[in-house]
Design a protein around this motif. Sequence first.
Motif, PDB file in Angstrom:
ATOM      1  N   PHE A  73      64.287  31.535  59.468  1.00 57.39           N
ATOM      2  CA  PHE A  73      63.309  30.970  58.537  1.00 57.39           C
ATOM      3  C   PHE A  73      62.006  31.766  58.615  1.00 57.39           C
ATOM      4  N   ILE A  74      61.501  31.959  59.831  1.00 57.13           N
ATOM      5  CA  ILE A  74      60.243  32.685  60.014  1.00 57.13           C
ATOM      6  C   ILE A  74      60.376  34.117  59.498  1.00 57.13           C
ATOM      7  N   LYS A  75      61.460  34.767  59.841  1.00 61.65           N
ATOM      8  CA  LYS A  75      61.692  36.148  59.395  1.00 61.65           C
ATOM      9  C   LYS A  75      61.713  36.230  57.866  1.00 61.65           C
ATOM     10  N   LEU A  76      62.466  35.336  57.232  1.00 61.11           N
ATOM     11  CA  LEU A  76      62.568  35.352  55.770  1.00 61.11           C
ATOM     12  C   LEU A  76      61.253  34.936  55.110  1.00 61.11           C
ATOM     13  N   HIS A  77      60.560  33.969  55.703  1.00 58.93           N
ATOM     14  CA  HIS A  77      59.287  33.537  55.121  1.00 58.93           C
ATOM     15  C   HIS A  77      58.251  34.650  55.190  1.00 58.93           C
ATOM     16  N   LYS A  78      58.172  35.340  56.307  1.00 59.30           N
ATOM     17  CA  LYS A  78      57.220  36.455  56.432  1.00 59.30           C
ATOM     18  C   LYS A  78      57.512  37.537  55.388  1.00 59.30           C
ATOM     19  N   LYS A  79      58.776  37.751  55.109  1.00 61.02           N
ATOM     20  CA  LYS A  79      59.172  38.797  54.158  1.00 61.02           C
ATOM     21  C   LYS A  79      58.996  38.369  52.701  1.00 61.02           C
TER      22      LYS A  79
ATOM     23  N   ALA B  42      59.673  19.612  61.773  1.00 59.32           N
ATOM     24  CA  ALA B  42      59.486  20.515  62.914  1.00 59.32           C
ATOM     25  C   ALA B  42      58.997  19.736  64.132  1.00 59.32           C
ATOM     26  N   ALA B  43      58.086  18.806  63.916  1.00 54.18           N
ATOM     27  CA  ALA B  43      57.559  18.003  65.029  1.00 54.18           C
ATOM     28  C   ALA B  43      58.654  17.124  65.631  1.00 54.18           C
ATOM     29  N   SER B  44      59.485  16.542  64.807  1.00 51.92           N
ATOM     30  CA  SER B  44      60.533  15.649  65.325  1.00 51.92           C
ATOM     31  C   SER B  44      61.668  16.419  65.996  1.00 51.92           C
ATOM     32  N   ASN B  45      61.828  17.712  65.661  1.00 51.09           N
ATOM     33  CA  ASN B  45      62.894  18.514  66.284  1.00 51.09           C
ATOM     34  C   ASN B  45      62.465  19.150  67.595  1.00 51.09           C
ATOM     35  N   GLY B  46      61.184  19.058  67.912  1.00 50.01           N
ATOM     36  CA  GLY B  46      60.730  19.460  69.237  1.00 50.01           C
ATOM     37  C   GLY B  46      60.589  20.940  69.512  1.00 50.01           C
ATOM     38  N   SER B  47      60.421  21.770  68.492  1.00 47.95           N
ATOM     39  CA  SER B  47      60.222  23.195  68.723  1.00 47.95           C
ATOM     40  C   SER B  47      58.758  23.536  68.493  1.00 47.95           C
TER      41      SER B  47
ATOM     42  N   LEU C  67      56.826  24.671  65.066  1.00 43.55           N
ATOM     43  CA  LEU C  67      55.788  23.758  64.592  1.00 43.55           C
ATOM     44  C   LEU C  67      54.468  24.516  64.388  1.00 43.55           C
ATOM     45  N   GLU C  68      54.105  25.348  65.339  1.00 44.54           N
ATOM     46  CA  GLU C  68      52.876  26.138  65.224  1.00 44.54           C
ATOM     47  C   GLU C  68      52.929  27.082  64.024  1.00 44.54           C
ATOM     48  N   TYR C  69      54.095  27.702  63.804  1.00 42.80           N
ATOM     49  CA  TYR C  69      54.231  28.605  62.659  1.00 42.80           C
ATOM     50  C   TYR C  69      54.006  27.848  61.352  1.00 42.80           C
ATOM     51  N   ILE C  70      54.694  26.728  61.182  1.00 45.71           N
ATOM     52  CA  ILE C  70      54.548  25.934  59.950  1.00 45.71           C
ATOM     53  C   ILE C  70      53.101  25.483  59.797  1.00 45.71           C
ATOM     54  N   TYR C  71      52.509  24.976  60.845  1.00 41.13           N
ATOM     55  CA  TYR C  71      51.130  24.479  60.794  1.00 41.13           C
ATOM     56  C   TYR C  71      50.166  25.585  60.345  1.00 41.13           C
ATOM     57  N   ASN C  72      50.344  26.783  60.872  1.00 36.33           N
ATOM     58  CA  ASN C  72      49.457  27.888  60.514  1.00 36.33           C
ATOM     59  C   ASN C  72      49.667  28.399  59.096  1.00 36.33           C
ATOM     60  N   GLU C  73      50.835  28.127  58.520  1.00 31.92           N
ATOM     61  CA  GLU C  73      51.156  28.653  57.199  1.00 31.92           C
ATOM     62  C   GLU C  73      50.903  27.675  56.046  1.00 31.92           C
TER      63      GLU C  73
ATOM     64  N   ALA D  86      55.828  11.522  63.885  1.00 32.59           N
ATOM     65  CA  ALA D  86      57.227  11.954  63.902  1.00 32.59           C
ATOM     66  C   ALA D  86      57.632  12.474  65.274  1.00 32.59           C
ATOM     67  N   ALA D  87      56.732  13.239  65.907  1.00 38.33           N
ATOM     68  CA  ALA D  87      57.033  13.760  67.253  1.00 38.33           C
ATOM     69  C   ALA D  87      57.161  12.616  68.266  1.00 38.33           C
ATOM     70  N   CYS D  88      56.270  11.644  68.171  1.00 40.75           N
ATOM     71  CA  CYS D  88      56.321  10.500  69.094  1.00 40.75           C
ATOM     72  C   CYS D  88      57.574   9.659  68.880  1.00 40.75           C
ATOM     73  N   LEU D  89      57.912   9.401  67.637  1.00 34.52           N
ATOM     74  CA  LEU D  89      59.093   8.598  67.328  1.00 34.52           C
ATOM     75  C   LEU D  89      60.385   9.278  67.800  1.00 34.52           C
ATOM     76  N   ALA D  90      60.392  10.613  67.723  1.00 29.50           N
ATOM     77  CA  ALA D  90      61.568  11.362  68.159  1.00 29.50           C
ATOM     78  C   ALA D  90      61.545  11.645  69.658  1.00 29.50           C
ATOM     79  N   GLN D  91      60.438  11.281  70.286  1.00 27.78           N
ATOM     80  CA  GLN D  91      60.245  11.526  71.715  1.00 27.78           C
ATOM     81  C   GLN D  91      60.355  13.004  72.048  1.00 27.78           C
ATOM     82  N   SER D  92      59.771  13.838  71.165  1.00 29.25           N
ATOM     83  CA  SER D  92      59.750  15.287  71.394  1.00 29.25           C
ATOM     84  C   SER D  92      58.802  15.581  72.540  1.00 29.25           C
ATOM     85  N   THR D  93      59.296  16.296  73.509  1.00 26.80           N
ATOM     86  CA  THR D  93      58.497  16.543  74.710  1.00 26.80           C
ATOM     87  C   THR D  93      57.801  17.894  74.714  1.00 26.80           C
ATOM     88  N   GLU D  94      58.276  18.841  73.948  1.00 24.48           N
ATOM     89  CA  GLU D  94      57.680  20.164  73.943  1.00 24.48           C
ATOM     90  C   GLU D  94      56.334  20.104  73.281  1.00 24.48           C
TER      91      GLU D  94
END
Length: 164
Positions: free
Chosen positions: A99-105, A124-129, A133-139, A156-164
């Motif tokens: 996704f990041i590679k294709l979006h940058k291009k 992105a927040a609920s999937n814990g990456s 998440l930072e990439y999407i937020y910055n874009e 969404a991050a809290c509900l999914a209990q994303s720890t990262e």
Amino acid sequence: MSFSTMDKDLYINYHHAIANDDLKHVKELVKEQNLNIDTPHPQLASCTPLYHAATARAYEVLDYLLAKKVKHDPNFTFELAFGGNFATTEQRREGERQFIKLHKKHQFPLDATDGLGNSLLHIAASNGSLSFLEYIYNEIGHKHPKDHKKNTALHAACLAQSTE
């Protein structure tokens, strides 16, 4: 859209090549048959070529379609980034990298929401990456989108209990 039997077979063949990430065959069909690359699957009206390629994780075909300026389908961004409900963690992470590679291009829009109002940031927040998440937020332009229940990505991050 109404298809003749010959058109239907041709477009089914086109979508089959997309699903198999068979870039050579996709290019042949587009060039030789003068296909409209935006045409959805004749039996699955909501299945655009971009969406189909994303669900199949057909990254070479996605790159080709995006380079050809195929009509944007906001649903493809979710499928590409998150790989659907049955994706493994590794498949999700690979989808995020692609996704990041294709979006940058290709700089496709990131303002899509799903039927519940979830933005890419929510998912992105609920999937814990954190890196994705930072990439999407910055874009994205709107940094605090809310879903239909007025929840933010932090919810969404809290509900999914994303720890990262």
